[in-house]
Design an enzyme around this catalytic site. Structure first.
Site, PDB file in Angstrom:
ATOM      1  N   GLU A  50       0.827  -1.210   0.000  1.00 12.74           N
ATOM      2  CA  GLU A  50       0.000   0.000   0.000  1.00 12.74           C
ATOM      3  C   GLU A  50       0.862   1.262   0.000  1.00 12.74           C
ATOM      4  O   GLU A  50       0.522   2.253  -0.627  1.00 12.74           O
ATOM      5  CB  GLU A  50      -0.972   0.005   1.188  1.00 12.74           C
ATOM      6  CG  GLU A  50      -2.117  -0.986   1.032  1.00 12.74           C
ATOM      7  CD  GLU A  50      -3.003  -0.695  -0.186  1.00 12.74           C
ATOM      8  OE1 GLU A  50      -3.065   0.455  -0.639  1.00 12.74           O
ATOM      9  OE2 GLU A  50      -3.623  -1.641  -0.695  1.00 12.74           O
ATOM     10  N   GLN A  55       0.616   6.722  -5.353  1.00 13.57           N
ATOM     11  CA  GLN A  55       1.174   7.495  -6.475  1.00 13.57           C
ATOM     12  C   GLN A  55       1.915   6.657  -7.514  1.00 13.57           C
ATOM     13  O   GLN A  55       2.577   7.205  -8.380  1.00 13.57           O
ATOM     14  CB  GLN A  55       2.168   8.569  -5.995  1.00 13.57           C
ATOM     15  CG  GLN A  55       1.801   9.278  -4.730  1.00 13.57           C
ATOM     16  CD  GLN A  55       0.973  10.498  -4.978  1.00 13.57           C
ATOM     17  OE1 GLN A  55       0.661  10.795  -6.110  1.00 13.57           O
ATOM     18  NE2 GLN A  55       0.584  11.185  -3.934  1.00 13.57           N
ATOM     19  N   TYR A 133      -6.461   6.998   3.688  1.00 14.73           N
ATOM     20  CA  TYR A 133      -6.710   5.943   2.706  1.00 14.73           C
ATOM     21  C   TYR A 133      -5.907   4.677   3.037  1.00 14.73           C
ATOM     22  O   TYR A 133      -6.446   3.561   3.065  1.00 14.73           O
ATOM     23  CB  TYR A 133      -6.364   6.403   1.268  1.00 14.73           C
ATOM     24  CG  TYR A 133      -6.267   5.206   0.371  1.00 14.73           C
ATOM     25  CD1 TYR A 133      -7.412   4.552  -0.051  1.00 14.73           C
ATOM     26  CD2 TYR A 133      -5.025   4.652   0.049  1.00 14.73           C
ATOM     27  CE1 TYR A 133      -7.347   3.388  -0.790  1.00 14.73           C
ATOM     28  CE2 TYR A 133      -4.941   3.488  -0.690  1.00 14.73           C
ATOM     29  CZ  TYR A 133      -6.104   2.858  -1.110  1.00 14.73           C
ATOM     30  OH  TYR A 133      -6.035   1.703  -1.814  1.00 14.73           O
ATOM     31  N   ASP A 151      -9.885   4.694  -3.134  1.00 14.13           N
ATOM     32  CA  ASP A 151      -8.749   5.232  -3.894  1.00 14.13           C
ATOM     33  C   ASP A 151      -9.295   5.861  -5.186  1.00 14.13           C
ATOM     34  O   ASP A 151     -10.521   5.956  -5.375  1.00 14.13           O
ATOM     35  CB  ASP A 151      -7.704   4.142  -4.168  1.00 14.13           C
ATOM     36  CG  ASP A 151      -8.205   3.078  -5.137  1.00 14.13           C
ATOM     37  OD1 ASP A 151      -9.396   3.125  -5.538  1.00 14.13           O
ATOM     38  OD2 ASP A 151      -7.414   2.194  -5.502  1.00 14.13           O
TER      39      ASP A 151
END
Ligand code: SF4
Length: 366
Positions: A50, A55, A133, A151
């Site tokens: 994760e 990004q 998140y 997400d």
């Protein structure tokens, strides 16, 4: 949304969940950090994946994830590694603050939590590098918690399912609330929360694509308001973004008397913190005057500005980096950095920008 008894909600969502689960069982992605069936996911692997996936795309993350696990199979191994080794292993993934925070987080887990990841969102969020998140994703996937994991992929699916026309980021809270209403309804839900979260992510990544959603094979097509209204592909709407400014800098390609090239480590804090670089000036929006750039160089030399510039885009700005070549009169600048033989440059852990700058110098400095 969110009204009525748990039983009512379970009943209302059941057909949708059944179709999504059947689709996930058949078409869900096989990813190196995933487990299927009754196997329990390893929280260390879930966390590592994760953090890397923030990004960064799945295909890019795969090889890094495997390399990290091979080198540091447990959170304790990672915690005791030198931070420079972790940064070097991260080279090329970008957003280097993630690697520094990841290393600090591993140390906190080992020192304050006896090497065991906390299993709820609130405590996960207190750890370095773990935002809302990521905490939700770890809680759901690693620990089976009822967490609302939203997400970019899930945001797109939900905005389309409910035909949310308010642009992002204003619509974020609304989309989150709608996503929460889709969650399996309670502890007795037979669609496990981790699987549900991953099914929604996979649906966004492989079916509800940004361009050309594949509604004909979508398990949620029935009842998708965006599809019914014929506007799915235009969602989610995005507010216009401010244009990115362009910054400029000069990188120095410095050759020592024996042909080695001078590199140095950037300060730990800030952009590309702790990574190796060709020594360079600051990056700013105004042009560098020749005298200013000369004064910022780490050695005195006769400088040859190489033709062209190296272009790179960061989240908040574009960068144009000129490269100046020069020969150091002696190896005396070694105190300012690290002399590296040219044939070793390829094996070094350089961030992508510096890899481009090295390639530029090798091609243009004849
Ligand atoms: Fe996305 Fe189409 Fe499925 Fe709606 S029906 S969720 S727009 S792929």
């Amino acid at each position: 949304m969110g009204k009525g008894t748990t039983q009512d909600r379970r009943k209302a969502q059941a057909p949708r969940h059944d179709r999504l689960r059947a689709w996930y069982d058949r078409y869900g992605r096989d990813l190196p950090w995933r487990v299927r069936g009754a196997e329990r996911p390893d929280p260390y692997r879930v966390w590592l994946s994760e953090i890397m996936l923030q990004q960064t795309t799945v295909p890019t993350v795969g090889p890094y994830f495997r390399a990290f696990l091979q080198r540091w199979p447990t959170v304790a191994d990672l915690a005791t590694a030198p931070v420079e080794a972790v940064l070097d292993a991260w080279a090329g993934l970008g957003y280097y603050a993630r690697a520094r925070n990841m290393h600090r987080c591993a140390q906190v887990i080992c020192c304050d939590f006896a090497g065991i990841f906390p299993d709820d969102e609130a405590r996960l969020r207190e750890l370095p590098g773990i935002g809302p998140y990521t905490a939700a994703a770890i809680a759901a996937i690693a620990f089976g918690r009822r967490a609302n994991v939203v997400d970019g992929n899930v945001e797109r699916v939900v905005a389309r399912l409910f035909a949310v026309e308010t642009p992002l980021p204003v619509a974020k809270a609304q989309v989150r609330e709608l996503a929460a209403g889709l969650l399996p309804a309670g502890p007795a839900a037979d669609f496990r929360y981790g699987d549900f979260a991953q099914a929604m992510m996979d649906l966004g990544a492989t079916v509800c694509l940004p361009r050309g959603p594949r509604c004909d094979v979508c398990p949620l097509a029935e009842g998708c308001a965006g599809r019914t209204a014929g506007i799915a592909e235009t969602l989610p709407r995005q507010a216009a973004k401010a244009p990115r400014p362009t910054r400029r800098g000069v990188a120095f390609w410095i050759e020592g008397p024996d042909g080695a090239i001078l590199l140095r480590r950037r300060p730990r804090r800030g952009l590309l913190g702790g990574m190796l670089e060709l020594p360079s000036t600051d990056w700013r929006e105004t042009d560098w005057l020749l005298a200013e750039a000369r004064a910022a160089a780490p050695v005195r030399a006769e400088w040859r500005p190489l033709p062209g510039v190296v272009r790179h885009t960061f989240t908040h700005f574009h960068l144009e980096l000129a490269v100046w070549a020069g020969t150091a009169a002696s190896g005396g600048a070694a105190g300012a950095g690290l002399w590296v033989r040219r044939d070793e440059l390829d094996d070094l852990a350089l961030p992508t920008l510096m890899r481009k700058a090295v390639a530029h110098a090798l091609v243009t400095d004849n």
